[in-house]
Design a protein around this motif. Structure first.
Motif, PDB file in Angstrom:
ATOM      1  N   ASP A  92      43.871 -36.592  39.600  1.00  0.00           N
ATOM      2  CA  ASP A  92      42.473 -36.395  39.179  1.00  0.00           C
ATOM      3  C   ASP A  92      41.585 -37.577  39.541  1.00  0.00           C
ATOM      4  OD1 ASP A  92      43.250 -33.988  38.113  1.00  0.00           O
ATOM      5  OD2 ASP A  92      43.390 -34.716  36.043  1.00  0.00           O
ATOM      6  N   LYS A  93      42.183 -38.577  40.205  1.00  0.00           N
ATOM      7  CA  LYS A  93      41.467 -39.783  40.652  1.00  0.00           C
ATOM      8  C   LYS A  93      40.953 -40.638  39.495  1.00  0.00           C
ATOM      9  CE  LYS A  93      40.133 -37.748  45.087  1.00  0.00           C
ATOM     10  NZ  LYS A  93      41.282 -38.317  45.775  1.00  0.00           N
ATOM     11  N   LYS A  94      41.550 -40.442  38.314  1.00  0.00           N
ATOM     12  CA  LYS A  94      41.255 -41.358  37.221  1.00  0.00           C
ATOM     13  C   LYS A  94      41.920 -42.703  37.497  1.00  0.00           C
ATOM     14  CE  LYS A  94      40.762 -37.682  33.779  1.00  0.00           C
ATOM     15  NZ  LYS A  94      41.339 -37.059  32.567  1.00  0.00           N
ATOM     16  N   LEU A  95      42.988 -42.643  38.270  1.00  0.00           N
ATOM     17  CA  LEU A  95      43.641 -43.838  38.797  1.00  0.00           C
ATOM     18  C   LEU A  95      43.650 -43.689  40.311  1.00  0.00           C
ATOM     19  CD1 LEU A  95      46.688 -44.201  36.368  1.00  0.00           C
ATOM     20  CD2 LEU A  95      44.789 -45.814  36.587  1.00  0.00           C
ATOM     21  N   LYS A  96      43.042 -44.612  41.015  1.00  0.00           N
ATOM     22  CA  LYS A  96      42.902 -44.510  42.471  1.00  0.00           C
ATOM     23  C   LYS A  96      43.828 -45.505  43.169  1.00  0.00           C
ATOM     24  CE  LYS A  96      38.027 -43.174  42.120  1.00  0.00           C
ATOM     25  NZ  LYS A  96      37.910 -43.355  40.664  1.00  0.00           N
ATOM     26  N   PRO A  97      44.108 -45.264  44.462  1.00  0.00           N
ATOM     27  CA  PRO A  97      44.930 -46.202  45.223  1.00  0.00           C
ATOM     28  C   PRO A  97      44.400 -47.626  45.116  1.00  0.00           C
ATOM     29  CG  PRO A  97      44.583 -44.219  46.491  1.00  0.00           C
ATOM     30  CD  PRO A  97      43.723 -44.098  45.271  1.00  0.00           C
ATOM     31  N   GLY A  98      45.278 -48.547  44.772  1.00  0.00           N
ATOM     32  CA  GLY A  98      44.883 -49.940  44.604  1.00  0.00           C
ATOM     33  C   GLY A  98      44.570 -50.312  43.164  1.00  0.00           C
ATOM     34  N   ASP A  99      44.333 -49.297  42.309  1.00  0.00           N
ATOM     35  CA  ASP A  99      44.051 -49.583  40.900  1.00  0.00           C
ATOM     36  C   ASP A  99      45.308 -50.090  40.201  1.00  0.00           C
ATOM     37  OD1 ASP A  99      41.493 -48.721  41.208  1.00  0.00           O
ATOM     38  OD2 ASP A  99      41.730 -46.861  40.049  1.00  0.00           O
TER      39      ASP A  99
END
Length: 234
Positions: A22-29
């Motif tokens: 859901d992109k609540k956590l994105k790559p690099g986060d």
């Protein structure tokens, strides 16, 4: 409607995967800390650690030096798979386990007969790594593979070692699958650790018959467990 029962750790895995999708956590986060995750999901630290170990093994997150984990760079493969293990062909895994039983039981007998004191030190060191992974609630597939590889190396048979290395990709997937199914089930994890220790004891004593028997029972138990997972046994 049938209610599905899932281990707490796998429920945490599902929630974190959904947050990534859901992109609540994105790559690099950076992921929340273990303490924050325990509060977020209302669970203890053990299932959180197990969940993070599973996500790292599947390639969705990566541990950072100094603590914490970050979301890996987006990959379509990561999002298409529930985990990479679920798309491994079950017959290939069974064929591999049968091959391991044939090859490694004889290998264990040979290792007990041929191992040197230096070989035994290496095998013991690998066993300690297996035990450490167990104590830290990690999957421990790399440690497991290293332990079995050290036993094969103790046969001093280069053809046998090459045979094991030639099936390394499927070998690693099979070991990951098997050990991942034990996550959060203390009895099963303890049983696998005890099987490794029994095998080492036989090698240490130079008892070739016991080493062969211990290896057979260890690998045959893994085969039975996999057959149960795919519904071939009641």
């Amino acid at each position: 409607m049938k209610i599905e029962r899932k281990k707490v750790s796998m429920q945490v895995v599902d929630h974190l995967k959904q947050m990534i999708k859901d992109k609540k956590l994105k790559p690099g986060d950076k992921l929340p800390s273990e303490n924050q995750l325990t509060e977020m999901f209302g669970v203890s630290r053990t299932p959180v650690r197990e969940a993070l170990s599973v996500l790292e093994a599947s390639g969705l997150i990566m541990s950072r030096q100094g603590g914490g984990s970050v979301v890996q760079t987006a990959s379509i493969d990561h999002f298409l798979e529930e985990t990479q293990f679920e798309f491994v062909d079950s017959q290939d895994i069974l064929n591999l386990l049968e091959t391991r039983i044939i090859v490694e039981t004889g290998g264990a007998r040979m290792a007990a007969e041929r191992r040197t004191s230096e070989d035994l030190k290496i095998i013991k060191k690998k066993l300690e790594a297996v035990r450490k992974a167990y104590e830290h609630n990690e999957i421990g597939h790399q440690e497991d593979i290293a332990f079995h590889t050290a036993i094969t190396e103790a046969t001093h048979n280069p053809i046998l070692l090459r045979t094991m290395k030639n099936m390394s990709d499927l070998y690693e997937k099979a070991v990951k699958f098997s050990l991942m199914k034990n996550m959060g089930i203390l009895g099963k994890r303890t049983k696998v650790l005890n099987e490794h220790e029994r095998l080492f004891n036989a090698l240490e004593l130079g008892d070739s018959a016991e080493a062969e028997k211990a290896m057979y029972e260890h690998l045959n138990n893994a085969k039975k467990k996999f057959e149960q997972e795919i519904g071939r046994l009641p």
